[in-house]
Structure formats: C-alpha cells, structure tokens
Write a protein that holds these residues in place. Structure first.
Motif, PDB file in Angstrom:
ATOM      1  N   PHE A 164       0.834  -1.206   0.000  1.00 28.74           N
ATOM      2  CA  PHE A 164       0.000   0.000   0.000  1.00 28.74           C
ATOM      3  C   PHE A 164       0.867   1.254   0.000  1.00 28.74           C
ATOM      4  O   PHE A 164       0.651   2.181  -0.799  1.00 28.74           O
ATOM      5  CB  PHE A 164      -0.933  -0.005   1.214  1.00 28.74           C
ATOM      6  N   GLU A 165       1.870   1.298   0.871  1.00 27.70           N
ATOM      7  CA  GLU A 165       2.745   2.468   0.946  1.00 27.70           C
ATOM      8  C   GLU A 165       3.532   2.651  -0.356  1.00 27.70           C
ATOM      9  O   GLU A 165       3.750   3.779  -0.822  1.00 27.70           O
ATOM     10  CB  GLU A 165       3.708   2.342   2.129  1.00 27.70           C
ATOM     11  N   LYS A 166       3.959   1.550  -0.967  1.00 27.19           N
ATOM     12  CA  LYS A 166       4.664   1.631  -2.251  1.00 27.19           C
ATOM     13  C   LYS A 166       3.745   2.183  -3.343  1.00 27.19           C
ATOM     14  O   LYS A 166       4.197   2.937  -4.220  1.00 27.19           O
ATOM     15  CB  LYS A 166       5.192   0.252  -2.649  1.00 27.19           C
ATOM     16  N   THR A 167       2.472   1.818  -3.281  1.00 27.17           N
ATOM     17  CA  THR A 167       1.519   2.313  -4.269  1.00 27.17           C
ATOM     18  C   THR A 167       1.248   3.800  -4.061  1.00 27.17           C
ATOM     19  O   THR A 167       1.129   4.568  -5.029  1.00 27.17           O
ATOM     20  CB  THR A 167       0.214   1.511  -4.215  1.00 27.17           C
ATOM     21  N   VAL A 168       1.168   4.221  -2.813  1.00 28.01           N
ATOM     22  CA  VAL A 168       1.035   5.658  -2.526  1.00 28.01           C
ATOM     23  C   VAL A 168       2.222   6.414  -3.120  1.00 28.01           C
ATOM     24  O   VAL A 168       2.061   7.452  -3.773  1.00 28.01           O
ATOM     25  CB  VAL A 168       0.932   5.905  -1.004  1.00 28.01           C
ATOM     26  N   ALA A 190      -5.452  -9.413  -5.987  1.00 29.93           N
ATOM     27  CA  ALA A 190      -4.652  -8.603  -5.070  1.00 29.93           C
ATOM     28  C   ALA A 190      -3.421  -8.047  -5.776  1.00 29.93           C
ATOM     29  O   ALA A 190      -2.855  -8.696  -6.655  1.00 29.93           O
ATOM     30  CB  ALA A 190      -4.215  -9.445  -3.872  1.00 29.93           C
ATOM     31  N   VAL A 191      -3.024  -6.835  -5.401  1.00 29.42           N
ATOM     32  CA  VAL A 191      -1.751  -6.275  -5.865  1.00 29.42           C
ATOM     33  C   VAL A 191      -0.637  -6.935  -5.059  1.00 29.42           C
ATOM     34  O   VAL A 191      -0.588  -6.820  -3.839  1.00 29.42           O
ATOM     35  CB  VAL A 191      -1.716  -4.743  -5.683  1.00 29.42           C
ATOM     36  N   ARG A 192       0.276  -7.633  -5.771  1.00 30.96           N
ATOM     37  CA  ARG A 192       1.322  -8.385  -5.074  1.00 30.96           C
ATOM     38  C   ARG A 192       2.725  -7.857  -5.345  1.00 30.96           C
ATOM     39  O   ARG A 192       3.702  -8.356  -4.802  1.00 30.96           O
ATOM     40  CB  ARG A 192       1.247  -9.868  -5.461  1.00 30.96           C
ATOM     41  N   GLY A 193       2.827  -6.835  -6.200  1.00 32.29           N
ATOM     42  CA  GLY A 193       4.134  -6.241  -6.467  1.00 32.29           C
ATOM     43  C   GLY A 193       3.978  -4.824  -6.994  1.00 32.29           C
ATOM     44  O   GLY A 193       3.014  -4.512  -7.687  1.00 32.29           O
ATOM     45  N   VAL A 194       4.912  -3.950  -6.635  1.00 35.65           N
ATOM     46  CA  VAL A 194       4.954  -2.569  -7.135  1.00 35.65           C
ATOM     47  C   VAL A 194       6.367  -2.333  -7.631  1.00 35.65           C
ATOM     48  O   VAL A 194       7.335  -2.424  -6.867  1.00 35.65           O
ATOM     49  CB  VAL A 194       4.573  -1.553  -6.033  1.00 35.65           C
ATOM     50  N   LEU A 195       6.497  -2.044  -8.930  1.00 31.49           N
ATOM     51  CA  LEU A 195       7.801  -2.007  -9.588  1.00 31.49           C
ATOM     52  C   LEU A 195       8.214  -0.589  -9.960  1.00 31.49           C
ATOM     53  O   LEU A 195       7.395   0.203 -10.429  1.00 31.49           O
ATOM     54  CB  LEU A 195       7.763  -2.853 -10.870  1.00 31.49           C
ATOM     55  N   VAL A 233      10.077  -7.869 -13.025  1.00 31.06           N
ATOM     56  CA  VAL A 233       9.080  -8.446 -12.136  1.00 31.06           C
ATOM     57  C   VAL A 233       9.673  -9.661 -11.430  1.00 31.06           C
ATOM     58  O   VAL A 233      10.423 -10.446 -12.027  1.00 31.06           O
ATOM     59  CB  VAL A 233       7.817  -8.824 -12.930  1.00 31.06           C
ATOM     60  N   SER A 234       9.366  -9.823 -10.158  1.00 32.53           N
ATOM     61  CA  SER A 234       9.904 -10.948  -9.393  1.00 32.53           C
ATOM     62  C   SER A 234       8.825 -11.665  -8.587  1.00 32.53           C
ATOM     63  O   SER A 234       9.086 -12.712  -8.005  1.00 32.53           O
ATOM     64  CB  SER A 234      11.011 -10.470  -8.439  1.00 32.53           C
ATOM     65  N   THR A 235       7.613 -11.106  -8.541  1.00 34.87           N
ATOM     66  CA  THR A 235       6.523 -11.683  -7.758  1.00 34.87           C
ATOM     67  C   THR A 235       5.365 -12.046  -8.675  1.00 34.87           C
ATOM     68  O   THR A 235       4.905 -11.223  -9.465  1.00 34.87           O
ATOM     69  CB  THR A 235       6.029 -10.681  -6.692  1.00 34.87           C
ATOM     70  N   LYS A 236       4.892 -13.267  -8.575  1.00 33.98           N
ATOM     71  CA  LYS A 236       3.749 -13.697  -9.380  1.00 33.98           C
ATOM     72  C   LYS A 236       2.477 -12.990  -8.907  1.00 33.98           C
ATOM     73  O   LYS A 236       2.380 -12.572  -7.759  1.00 33.98           O
ATOM     74  CB  LYS A 236       3.583 -15.218  -9.301  1.00 33.98           C
ATOM     75  N   GLY A 237       1.507 -12.898  -9.819  1.00 37.61           N
ATOM     76  CA  GLY A 237       0.274 -12.199  -9.515  1.00 37.61           C
ATOM     77  C   GLY A 237       0.245 -10.840 -10.182  1.00 37.61           C
ATOM     78  O   GLY A 237       0.988 -10.567 -11.121  1.00 37.61           O
ATOM     79  N   LEU A 251       2.021  -3.602 -10.233  1.00 31.82           N
ATOM     80  CA  LEU A 251       1.881  -2.239 -10.734  1.00 31.82           C
ATOM     81  C   LEU A 251       3.272  -1.726 -11.103  1.00 31.82           C
ATOM     82  O   LEU A 251       4.218  -1.911 -10.342  1.00 31.82           O
ATOM     83  CB  LEU A 251       1.250  -1.324  -9.681  1.00 31.82           C
ATOM     84  N   LEU A 252       3.391  -1.083 -12.250  1.00 26.98           N
ATOM     85  CA  LEU A 252       4.690  -0.638 -12.765  1.00 26.98           C
ATOM     86  C   LEU A 252       4.692   0.866 -12.985  1.00 26.98           C
ATOM     87  O   LEU A 252       3.778   1.413 -13.605  1.00 26.98           O
ATOM     88  CB  LEU A 252       4.989  -1.350 -14.083  1.00 26.98           C
ATOM     89  N   SER A 253       5.740   1.535 -12.524  1.00 23.29           N
ATOM     90  CA  SER A 253       5.884   2.964 -12.723  1.00 23.29           C
ATOM     91  C   SER A 253       6.322   3.263 -14.145  1.00 23.29           C
ATOM     92  O   SER A 253       7.437   2.914 -14.553  1.00 23.29           O
ATOM     93  CB  SER A 253       6.916   3.544 -11.739  1.00 23.29           C
ATOM     94  N   ALA A 254       5.438   3.892 -14.920  1.00 20.82           N
ATOM     95  CA  ALA A 254       5.746   4.337 -16.283  1.00 20.82           C
ATOM     96  C   ALA A 254       4.655   5.317 -16.686  1.00 20.82           C
ATOM     97  O   ALA A 254       3.557   5.293 -16.131  1.00 20.82           O
ATOM     98  CB  ALA A 254       5.813   3.161 -17.266  1.00 20.82           C
ATOM     99  N   PRO A 255       4.925   6.185 -17.654  1.00 19.89           N
ATOM    100  CA  PRO A 255       3.923   7.159 -18.087  1.00 19.89           C
ATOM    101  C   PRO A 255       2.857   6.524 -18.960  1.00 19.89           C
ATOM    102  O   PRO A 255       2.907   5.327 -19.271  1.00 19.89           O
ATOM    103  CB  PRO A 255       4.752   8.175 -18.874  1.00 19.89           C
ATOM    104  N   GLY A 256       1.886   7.339 -19.393  1.00 19.03           N
ATOM    105  CA  GLY A 256       0.806   6.831 -20.214  1.00 19.03           C
ATOM    106  C   GLY A 256       1.166   6.674 -21.677  1.00 19.03           C
ATOM    107  O   GLY A 256       0.464   5.972 -22.409  1.00 19.03           O
TER     108      GLY A 256
END
Length: 493
Positions: free
Chosen positions: A316-320, A368-373, A379-383, A386-391
């Motif tokens: 959650f904090e990583k997504t924030v 469920a969100v299982r990784g924030v990149l 990517v290292s976690t299955k499921g 979310l990846l940081s990149a522009p639109g």
C-alpha cells in the motif's frame, strides 16, 4: 444489440452503446428517460437531474463535478463536467478481500532457456548502446535476414536516440532498459553494438546486465572494427546457430508474464475491452501466472481502488509513493497533473481523468496487488504487479517488456498500428473499429455490447493469448513492426 448501459446501480449517468437520437425514451431500471439531445456512441446521458457542484457518478464512483445544472436526459460531457481531483492526497489503507480461487493450469508451447526463463518467441535482437550506431544496426538487421529460418523467427534491431549526453538517473534508466532487453527471454540471441566513446558504453552496460550466457549475448564495439557491419554479420551467424538449437515445448501458463496497457481509449473502453482484459488477468493469476499494469497517470482518480487491493500495508505504501512520485514529476516540470484525457479520448466519450482512470484500471481485474515495480525493474513476484511508467503508448509498452512481459495486451477504441519489443495484441473496444482497421486489430471486444458476456470474452481472450504465446503472430508482427521507446526524464548535455 444493447443500446445503452448503466454500469453500476449507483450511477447517475448511463452510456450509449450506439448513437441515440434526441427524443428517444429509454427505460433503465424502471426509470424512463427521454433524451434531450443526440448522444454519440460511448457518451453519457443523465438519468436524473444533477445539480451544479454535485459529483457525477459512473462506475459507482465520482468522475468529476457538474459545472452547471444538468437536466435529466441531457448529454453529460466536457461542456458541463469538470475534474474533481486535487494534487497530492493523503490515503488510508482499507484492505479489500481479493481472494481468487486457484484453477487448473494449462500449457502453451514456448522456449525454455538454460537459465530457466521462458520465452514465447525465439528471435535475435540487435541492441545499440547509443543512437550514433542506429544506422549501422539497421543495416545489419537488413543484411542478416538470410539467417532467419528453422526456429529463428526474426532478427530485429531496436534503435533509440539515447546512450550518451545523459546524466544521473536519466542515464541509468536508459542503461537499465537496454539491459532488461538484453536479458529478455523472447530473444534467443542478442548482439549489443556499441560505438566505443559513449557514456553508456558496453563496459558500463554490463554492470546492469549482470551474469549472462556468452553463447547467447555477444558484444561488438564499432570503433574497434575495420568493418563493423561485416563483423556484426559474422556474430549474427554464430547467434543464429545457437538460437536455432531451441525448440518449442509445453510450458505451464503459470510462467507467463503479460503486460496490460490501453491507448486511444473511448467511452466503451471501460465497458468492453478493459473489463475483458481484467477478467483475463484474473484467469491467468488463478493459474499462477503474472500480469503487469502500468501508465500511472491514468490511475489518478482510481488509485484508491488499487491501493485497497494491496496484499499488505508495505505494498500500500509503495503504491502511494508510485502515485505521488508521478504527481511530483508533473509539478516539478510546472505541468498540470490532470491535463488528461486527450482530444481523441474526449471525442470517444471520456470526459475527465477520473472517467478515464476508472475505465483504465478495469484491466487489473479483481486480484490482489502483489508487487509494485520501479521503472525498469524486472518483475519478481507472481500475480498482479503495478509498474511505474507514463501513459505514452510506446514508452509504457516498452517498460512492460523491459520488466519481463512476454506479451502486451493493448486495448483501444480508436486504433493504432504501433508495436513494442514483444508481441503487442491490439484489442478493440468496438466492432466498428475492428471492421474498419482489420489490419491493426487482433481481437474484438466490441461484441460484448451485442451477445457476448464478460466471462465468455475473458475466456476467449485467454485462449487467444495462449495461441500467441505458442507462436501465432499478431498483426503488427505479420507486418514486421517492432518499436522501442525509453522514458527520457533528464537534461541532455
């Protein structure tokens, strides 16, 4: 064919699934609504009077605020609705139940690499360290086509204008993306072509590549060659012999990594194609597979839905941070955070960024969100990740490939011919686009407004992706299209 839809029981608007004429009376949940004006396909009309300053509800959430009083049956769009979003926000973690029941795994026919990774293509990639050698690698690609054959499916160069005159994180991001492509298992062989004097020279790039198979990855410095093109062709011949030793074999779908992206969206994107991709994502994850959702600016306004699906508070904090870091990126360049949607989006019926984002995030399904990149992070976690990149379509799709996506699913309401480093499946939101641009579109979700359910569409899409993973070419591949774009974030010297 359905003519209109109320997406959520709490919605104050409905969406026209086909052009509706002024004066037509429609019945929605027992409520008769007479249209006060023509409503184009994908656009919204009011089910009840909406007062100025009142939130406009679609998808069960606010997509903005009424700028003026909106009458029942009126067209609801940019002329009478504005965004309700602010700048940096404070978020609270409200964890939601995101349990997916496991389902039986299936297999596709892929390539198993010696390091255990899996590829869905067996190509030879030529990657320049710097834009100065772009013409050289393009000539090598052209002359190397004689080595295509057997299980060597294509020989492709990925040109770009970077690799020198960059600083700090901007330079490191270029190196990371190039290294990610070098390590991508869709390539059975890789030639890295350097100039020799650039900042991101081969020795520097090797620090980002890490351990590599010397049979699979070869390096060449143009300034050290008498004839760099002839030398490169000799290396390609060696790589072709090595890559040609790989054969397709059954591999569990649980090892697939699929990127999810949209572009040229319209008012049907959040009703047809994006939910279908979301259902596909749930199916793949239920079998142990992995999906990646990106384009962070198009999460603004729907981010809490993703935050509350985070598996734990750390994610959650990583997504924030993912959201706020991108907002700070905009403000640091003195740009408006919510300067979105595009003119094409608006023409297709999308009114505000909230409207766009709530439709965009449908691609994430319900897992469920299982990784924030971070940008460029593999990517290292299955499921669901979310990846940081522009639109931006090319930049985001390249970022998905760099993070490990074998295939990118790209939904669109207006169409586009672009490609990325990996097979890029074009999924239409409406049947008109699929018919008009059959040379672009691979899969049509427009039939969902006719006679196909979401469950049926998700299953059909899953089956299609298994075919693509097993070697079926998408339209862009058939034409030989391959694009690559790096996210430029810093100054140029």
């Amino acid at each position: 064919m359905k003519e209109y839809i109320r997406i959520h029981p709490d919605d104050l608007v409905a969406v026209a699934l086909k052009p509706l004429e002024k004066g037509k009376t429609v019945d929605i949940d027992g409520c008769a609504v007479t249209l006060a004006e023509d409503i184009p396909q994908g656009h919204k009309f009011a089910l009840v009077p909406i007062a100025a300053g009142q939130p406009v509800i679609k998808y069960g959430c606010s997509i903005g605020v009424a700028k003026e009083d909106i009458a029942k049956g009126a067209w609801v769009h940019v002329h009478n609705v504005k965004t309700g979003l602010g700048d940096l926000l404070t978020y609270t973690y409200d964890k939601q139940d995101t349990t997916l029941e496991p389902t039986e795994d299936v297999c596709f026919q892929g390539y198993r690499r010696p390091d255990g990774k899996v590829g869905v293509r067996n190509e030879i990639w030529i990657i320049p360290t710097v834009g100065c050698v772009n013409n050289v690698v393009e000539e090598v690609e052209k002359r190397a086509q004689k080595y295509v054959g057997g299980t060597v499916e294509e020989i492709v160069s990925f040109t770009h204008p970077y690799g020198c005159s960059q600083m700090g994180d901007d330079q490191d991001h270029t190196r990371q993306i190039l290294a990610d492509l070098v390590n991508h298992p869709n390539a059975g062989g890789v030639l890295v072509m350097g100039l020799g004097c650039e900042n991101s020279n081969i020795d520097e790039l090797k620090k980002f590549i890490g351990d590599y198979d010397e049979k699979r990855v070869k390096f060449l410095v143009a300034q050290e060659c008498e004839d760099e093109i002839e030398d490169a062709l000799k290396v390609i011949e060696e790589l072709a012999a090595y890559a040609g030793s790989f054969q397709r074999e059954p591999i569990p779908a649980s090892e697939l990594i699929i990127g999810m992206k949209c572009g040229g969206s319209d008012g049907l994107s959040g009703i047809t194609a994006n939910p279908a991709v979301g259902r596909f994502s749930d199916i793949l994850i239920s079998k142990g597979g992995t999906t990646i959702l990106t384009e962070v600016p198009e999460m603004f306004g729907a981010e809490t839905l993703l935050m509350n699906r985070c598996e734990n508070e750390e994610l959650f904090e990583k997504t924030v941070d993912l959201i706020n870091d991108f907002k700070n990126y905009f403000t640091s360049h003195n740009q408006t955070i919510y300067e979105n949607p595009s003119p094409g989006n608006k023409k297709g019926g999308i009114t505000t960024l909230e409207d766009k984002s709530l439709g965009c995030t449908q691609k994430s399904g319900s897992a469920a969100v299982r990784g924030v990149l971070k940008y460029g992070e593999p990517v290292s976690t299955k499921g669901l990740n979310l990846l940081s990149a522009p639109g931006n379509d090319l930049v985001a799709s390249t970022a998905l490939a760099a993070s490990g996506a074998h295939i990118v699913l790209f939904t669109t309401g207006r169409g586009t011919p672009f490609a990325s480093p990996v097979p890029t499946v074009k999924i239409s939101t409406n049947s008109g686009l699929a018919q008009k641009k059959n040379n672009w579109i691979d899969f049509n979700c427009g039939v969902m407004v006719e006679d196909t359910t979401l469950d049926e569409m998700g299953k059909k899409l899953f089956d299609y992706v298994i075919e693509v993973a097993s070697g079926r070419k998408v339209k862009a591949e058939e034409k030989g299209f391959h694009d690559m774009a790096i996210f430029k974030q810093g100054v140029t010297l």
